[in-house]
Each structure stands twice: as structure tokens, then as C-alpha cells.
Motif scaffolding. Structure first.
Motif, PDB file in Angstrom:
ATOM      1  N   VAL A 163     -15.232  35.301  -0.382  1.00  0.00           N
ATOM      2  CA  VAL A 163     -15.995  34.057  -0.497  1.00  0.00           C
ATOM      3  C   VAL A 163     -15.362  33.153  -1.541  1.00  0.00           C
ATOM      4  N   SER A 164     -14.973  33.748  -2.670  1.00  0.00           N
ATOM      5  CA  SER A 164     -14.347  32.956  -3.729  1.00  0.00           C
ATOM      6  C   SER A 164     -13.070  32.303  -3.224  1.00  0.00           C
ATOM      7  N   HIS A 165     -12.271  33.065  -2.489  1.00  0.00           N
ATOM      8  CA  HIS A 165     -11.013  32.518  -1.977  1.00  0.00           C
ATOM      9  C   HIS A 165     -11.268  31.429  -0.946  1.00  0.00           C
ATOM     10  N   GLU A 166     -12.238  31.664  -0.054  1.00  0.00           N
ATOM     11  CA  GLU A 166     -12.518  30.678   0.991  1.00  0.00           C
ATOM     12  C   GLU A 166     -13.030  29.367   0.406  1.00  0.00           C
ATOM     13  N   LEU A 167     -13.786  29.437  -0.670  1.00  0.00           N
ATOM     14  CA  LEU A 167     -14.314  28.223  -1.288  1.00  0.00           C
ATOM     15  C   LEU A 167     -13.296  27.556  -2.219  1.00  0.00           C
ATOM     16  N   GLY A 201     -11.741  27.943  11.115  1.00  0.00           N
ATOM     17  CA  GLY A 201     -12.508  29.184  11.213  1.00  0.00           C
ATOM     18  C   GLY A 201     -12.985  29.661   9.852  1.00  0.00           C
ATOM     19  N   THR A 202     -14.186  30.218   9.812  1.00  0.00           N
ATOM     20  CA  THR A 202     -14.734  30.732   8.541  1.00  0.00           C
ATOM     21  C   THR A 202     -14.481  32.221   8.368  1.00  0.00           C
ATOM     22  N   GLY A 203     -14.111  32.922   9.435  1.00  0.00           N
ATOM     23  CA  GLY A 203     -13.919  34.372   9.347  1.00  0.00           C
ATOM     24  C   GLY A 203     -15.210  35.151   9.471  1.00  0.00           C
ATOM     25  N   LEU A 204     -16.314  34.470   9.768  1.00  0.00           N
ATOM     26  CA  LEU A 204     -17.615  35.137   9.860  1.00  0.00           C
ATOM     27  C   LEU A 204     -18.204  35.107  11.265  1.00  0.00           C
ATOM     28  N   GLY A 205     -17.595  34.328  12.165  1.00  0.00           N
ATOM     29  CA  GLY A 205     -18.185  34.135  13.496  1.00  0.00           C
ATOM     30  C   GLY A 205     -18.419  35.416  14.270  1.00  0.00           C
ATOM     31  N   LEU A 206     -17.412  36.277  14.346  1.00  0.00           N
ATOM     32  CA  LEU A 206     -17.563  37.505  15.124  1.00  0.00           C
ATOM     33  C   LEU A 206     -18.488  38.503  14.429  1.00  0.00           C
ATOM     34  N   ALA A 207     -18.533  38.485  13.101  1.00  0.00           N
ATOM     35  CA  ALA A 207     -19.476  39.348  12.380  1.00  0.00           C
ATOM     36  C   ALA A 207     -20.908  38.935  12.708  1.00  0.00           C
ATOM     37  N   ILE A 208     -21.148  37.627  12.786  1.00  0.00           N
ATOM     38  CA  ILE A 208     -22.480  37.135  13.143  1.00  0.00           C
ATOM     39  C   ILE A 208     -22.824  37.526  14.570  1.00  0.00           C
ATOM     40  N   VAL A 209     -21.862  37.380  15.482  1.00  0.00           N
ATOM     41  CA  VAL A 209     -22.075  37.772  16.884  1.00  0.00           C
ATOM     42  C   VAL A 209     -22.490  39.242  16.970  1.00  0.00           C
ATOM     43  N   LYS A 210     -21.764  40.089  16.282  1.00  0.00           N
ATOM     44  CA  LYS A 210     -22.046  41.533  16.320  1.00  0.00           C
ATOM     45  C   LYS A 210     -23.460  41.829  15.823  1.00  0.00           C
ATOM     46  N   HIS A 211     -23.857  41.220  14.717  1.00  0.00           N
ATOM     47  CA  HIS A 211     -25.189  41.476  14.175  1.00  0.00           C
ATOM     48  C   HIS A 211     -26.284  40.932  15.084  1.00  0.00           C
ATOM     49  N   THR A 262      -9.763  13.551   4.372  1.00  0.00           N
ATOM     50  CA  THR A 262      -9.436  14.932   3.974  1.00  0.00           C
ATOM     51  C   THR A 262     -10.576  15.544   3.170  1.00  0.00           C
ATOM     52  N   ILE A 263     -11.140  14.752   2.267  1.00  0.00           N
ATOM     53  CA  ILE A 263     -12.261  15.251   1.459  1.00  0.00           C
ATOM     54  C   ILE A 263     -13.441  15.616   2.356  1.00  0.00           C
ATOM     55  N   ILE A 264     -13.757  14.745   3.303  1.00  0.00           N
ATOM     56  CA  ILE A 264     -14.891  15.001   4.202  1.00  0.00           C
ATOM     57  C   ILE A 264     -14.654  16.241   5.038  1.00  0.00           C
ATOM     58  N   GLU A 265     -13.430  16.416   5.533  1.00  0.00           N
ATOM     59  CA  GLU A 265     -13.108  17.601   6.347  1.00  0.00           C
ATOM     60  C   GLU A 265     -13.281  18.884   5.548  1.00  0.00           C
ATOM     61  N   ASN A 266     -12.865  18.874   4.299  1.00  0.00           N
ATOM     62  CA  ASN A 266     -12.979  20.081   3.477  1.00  0.00           C
ATOM     63  C   ASN A 266     -14.415  20.345   3.051  1.00  0.00           C
ATOM     64  N   VAL A 267     -15.182  19.288   2.835  1.00  0.00           N
ATOM     65  CA  VAL A 267     -16.605  19.486   2.560  1.00  0.00           C
ATOM     66  C   VAL A 267     -17.287  20.087   3.778  1.00  0.00           C
ATOM     67  N   ALA A 268     -16.933  19.597   4.972  1.00  0.00           N
ATOM     68  CA  ALA A 268     -17.510  20.141   6.202  1.00  0.00           C
ATOM     69  C   ALA A 268     -17.144  21.612   6.369  1.00  0.00           C
ATOM     70  N   ARG A 269     -15.914  21.941   5.988  1.00  0.00           N
ATOM     71  CA  ARG A 269     -15.486  23.342   6.076  1.00  0.00           C
ATOM     72  C   ARG A 269     -16.326  24.226   5.163  1.00  0.00           C
ATOM     73  N   MET A 270     -16.556  23.762   3.942  1.00  0.00           N
ATOM     74  CA  MET A 270     -17.404  24.532   3.028  1.00  0.00           C
ATOM     75  C   MET A 270     -18.838  24.624   3.542  1.00  0.00           C
ATOM     76  N   GLN A 271     -19.313  23.550   4.160  1.00  0.00           N
ATOM     77  CA  GLN A 271     -20.668  23.569   4.711  1.00  0.00           C
ATOM     78  C   GLN A 271     -20.794  24.601   5.814  1.00  0.00           C
ATOM     79  N   ARG A 272     -19.769  24.672   6.681  1.00  0.00           N
ATOM     80  CA  ARG A 272     -19.791  25.690   7.747  1.00  0.00           C
ATOM     81  C   ARG A 272     -19.793  27.091   7.155  1.00  0.00           C
ATOM     82  N   LEU A 273     -18.996  27.271   6.126  1.00  0.00           N
ATOM     83  CA  LEU A 273     -18.930  28.585   5.491  1.00  0.00           C
ATOM     84  C   LEU A 273     -20.275  28.967   4.890  1.00  0.00           C
TER      85      LEU A 273
END
Length: 405
Positions: A187-191, A360-370, A220-231
Motif C-alpha cells: 500500500v505504501s509503495h502504491e500510494l 491497475g490497483t493489483g486488488l481487482g482479482l482479490a476482490i473477485v475471489k472474495h 497528470t495530477i488529476i490522473e494520479n489522484v484518480a489512481r489513488m482514489q481507485r486504490l
């Protein structure tokens, strides 16, 4: 006539009394054999019959005295074997005289009792604790590893000599700790990455820059904020599902409507990449929580489009005896055999750089599985590197429901 009748009458009375006592004496051993302890047979008249009754009573008392310790020992054995913790008792001579089922499983010991401590694993921490306990010293919370498992050990001396060891398998706890550490690090690395980008561009905007550059920086700022929001959104979803704060409410859902709504964004992204986006719906109805079904479809389809540059992405439903399989197959980059078993782990990426670049956030398939496991279903993944991937999830049928034909 009367002279002969009287003796017969007296003899009959005495015989009847004797027979009554014999019945009582005969019933006592039968009751003992059946496990019932009757009162001591009593006779009003002395004699051999009374001696026999007293002997039976003494025998019963002795049998009872022997049976009670055996029953207590059997109960103790049952209790020890029911424990998840391992328990090992060692005599002062260094022989294992008692070991429960959990300890046998942990230490992989199969030899019958009693046996020498030499049959126990030769891990240093275990041997040191055993030596200390046999010398009269208690050992608290020592740890040792054996066969890729970690055990916590407590050793205490026994008052009459010898020692007792208590073992606890710490492997699941250690794995959870490792998962937690990895989770925090991921999480720290992704943020950190988008925050670094945002800070850099925001600081640059303070300087005098051309209008065109300002628009680019702002984008660019908006795209990265959106990425953090998705995460953050994905983290909140995953936390809610794993904590039990969300429970599915399965109901018959229209497959075509769910697919059309949930995959609209992925279909648009596919068209922008000139990738064909198609549907192959064998089952018209899926018994699932409507929100969860749409989230599963959205995650699977977006994931497939993200990793497909040519060919097609197909969303499908397929009937089975258990329920309905819902999945997506693509002709994308595929996943190698070494990565395939781990793709449903949180933050696990077969291609980290590309996945992050494409949002990608790296969490999509984990959410699907749960989500699917909360329905009592399961997931499956098939892939060949360079040829594509198929990921499908099973939503079980309602009890008593027959999948549509």
C-alpha cells in the motif's frame, strides 16, 4: 399325618428364604458385570451363604477401585487428544511416556510409547528446553522451526521428576504477520508513486510555465489522484468483504443486462485499442448478488482489456451442474505457469510495470475471489503465455433451483 406335614412346612419356609438370598447373591455379580454397583447383599442368618455374599462385596469393591483410575486415565487421554496444542510428557530417564495426537502430528512422530527422546526432532531450541526442564528449570515461549513450520514451546519440570512440553503451531500466525507486513509495504509503495508525481507537478506549477504545460501538468495530477482514489476504494471494498461487514444477497439476475452494464467501460476501452469485445451468454440467469455480479464482471473485463492489445475479449456465461460459470477470456499477453497460482493474491502482479501504467490497483482479482467465495462459489484461471487467459467464477445455483436450459 400332622407329624409329617409340619417338618415339610418348616423346610419349605427355610428353603424359600435361602432361595431368596441366593437370588440376591446371584444378581450381584450380574450387576457388577453390567457396570452397576448394587448395595452389599445382606443375610440375617450366618453361615457359608453369608460368607459368600461378603466375598462378593469385597471383590466388587476391589474391581471398583481398579476401574475408577482406568476411567479417569481414559478421560485424560481423550481430553489430551482433543487439544490443538501438542503435549509431551517425558520421564526422568529421558523417555517419552505420553504424547497426544497434536504433538505427534507437529513433531511427525509415529513410534509407539514409550520411546526415547532421540526420536524427537533435533532442533537446538527444543533440545535446550528439554534439557533445562529435566534439570528443574522452566522454559517459557521458546521457538523452533521444523519442516517449514514454526512452533512455540513451553517446558516445565514435573515434581516427581521428568518434564512436560507444550507445543503450539505458530505457522498460521506467522503467515498472517507476513501478509500484513507485505500489505502495508505494498500500500505504501502504491500510494508513494502517484503522490511523488502529484507533488512534483504541483511544485512546478508554482513557477511561470506556459499555458499548454499547465494543462498537461494538471491532467497528470488529476490522473494520479484518480489512481489513488481507485486504490482507496478497492482497499475499502476488500476490507469490508473480508471483515464480514458485507454479506451477499443472492437473487436471480439477468445475465445480459448485468454484462451490458458492468462491461460498458471495458468495451469502450477495447474499441479504442481496436480489440473486439464480444458476449457469449449460454446461461440467461445467474443466481448472485446483483452488485457483486456487476463488480466481478467489471473487474474481469477491465483486467482482460488491460492486458490485450490484439484479438478479442469475450465475456461468457456457462451452465454447469453446480450453477453458472461467469468469466472472461482474451487473446492477450497471457500469464506464465509460475505466476498463475498467485494472481488472486492482493497486489500480486505478473507484469507490475505494465499493470500500474495502465491503471491497475493489483486488488481487482482479490476482490473477485472474495466476492465469489462469499456466495459459496470458487474461481479458476487458465492461461498460456502469449496466447491469452481465461478467468471464470462459479456462482452456485439456489437450493432446489434448476439452471435454465
Amino acid at each position: 399325618g400332622l407329624g409329617r406335614v409340619a417338618p415339610l412346612g418348616v423346610g419349605g419356609l427355610v428353603g424359600g428364604a435361602v432361595r431368596g438370598h441366593l437370588v440376591g447373591v446371584r444378581a450381584a455379580p450380574r450387576a457388577f458385570a453390567a457396570g452397576y454397583r448394587p448395595r452389599r447383599p445382606s443375610l440375617t442368618a450366618p453361615g457359608e451363604l453369608g460368607d459368600l455374599a461378603a466375598a462378593i462385596h469385597r471383590t466388587a469393591e476391589q474391581l471398583q477401585a481398579r476401574a475408577e483410575p482406568r476411567a479417569e486415565e481414559a478421560l485424560m487421554h481423550a481430553l489430551l487428544d482433543a487439544l490443538d496444542e501438542g503435549v509431551v510428557a517425558i520421564s526422568s530417564r529421558g523417555d517419552v511416556v505420553r504424547i497426544n495426537a497434536s504433538a505427534r502430528r507437529m513433531l511427525r512422530v509415529r513410534v509407539p510409547l514409550p520411546f526415547s527422546v532421540d526420536h524427537l526432532p533435533r532442533e537446538r531450541a527444543l533440545r535446550d528446553a528439554l534439557t533445562a526442564a529435566l534439570a528443574g528449570e522452566s522454559v517459557e515461549q521458546a521457538e523452533f522451526a521444523s519442516d517449514d513450520r514454526v512452533f512455540s514451546l513451553t517446558a516445565r519440570p514435573l515434581s516427581g521428576g521428568g518434564a512436560v512440553l507444550a507445543l503450539l503451531d505458530m505457522t498460521p500466525a506467522r503467515r498472517l504477520e507476513a501478509i500484513r507486513r507485505d500489505f502495508v509495504a505494498n500500500v505504501s509503495h502504491e500510494l508513494k508513486t502517484p503522490l511523488t508525481v502529484i507533488r512534483g507537478y504541483a511544485e512546478t506549477l508554482d513557477d511561470a510555465v506556459p499555458a499548454a504545460s499547465r494543462r498537461s501538468f494538471t491532467k497528470t495530477i488529476i490522473e494520479n489522484v484518480a489512481r489513488m482514489q481507485r486504490l482507496v476504494d478497492d482497499l475499502l471494498d476488500l476490507s469490508r468483504i473480508e471483515s464480514g461487514g458485507w454479506q451477499p444477497k443472492p437473487a436471480p439476475s439477468d445475465a445480459a443486462a448485468a454484462v451490458a452494464e458492468a462491461t460498458a467501460s471495458a468495451a469502450q476501452a477495447a474499441r479504442a485499442k481496436s480489440v473486439a469485445f464480444q458476449m457469449d451468454l449460454e446461461a440467461d440467469t445467474v443466481f448472485a448478488d446483483a452488485t457483486a455480479l456487476r463488480q466481478v464482471l467489471a473487474n474481469l473485463s477491465e483486467n482482460a482489456v488491460r492486458h490485450t492489445s490484439t484479438g478479442e475479449v469475450v465475456v461468457f456465461t456457462q451452465r454447469s451442474d453446480e450453477g453458472v460459470w461467469v468469466g472472461v477470456r482474451d487473446t492477450g499477453s497471457g500469464i506464465t505457469a509460475e505466476h498463475l497460482p498467485r494472481i488472486f493474491e492482493r497486489f500480486y502482479r505478473a507484469d507490475p510495470g505494465r499493470s500500474r501504467e495502465e491503471g491497475g490497483t493489483g486488488l481487482g482479482l482479490a476482490i473477485v475471489k472474495h466476492l465469489v467465495e462469499a456466495h459459496g462459489g470458487r474461481v479458476r484461471a487458465e492461461s498460456v503465455a502469449g496466447r491469452g487467459t481465461t478467468i471464470a467464477v462459479l456462482f452456485p445455483s439456489a437450493e432446489g433451483d434448476v439452471t435454465d436450459a
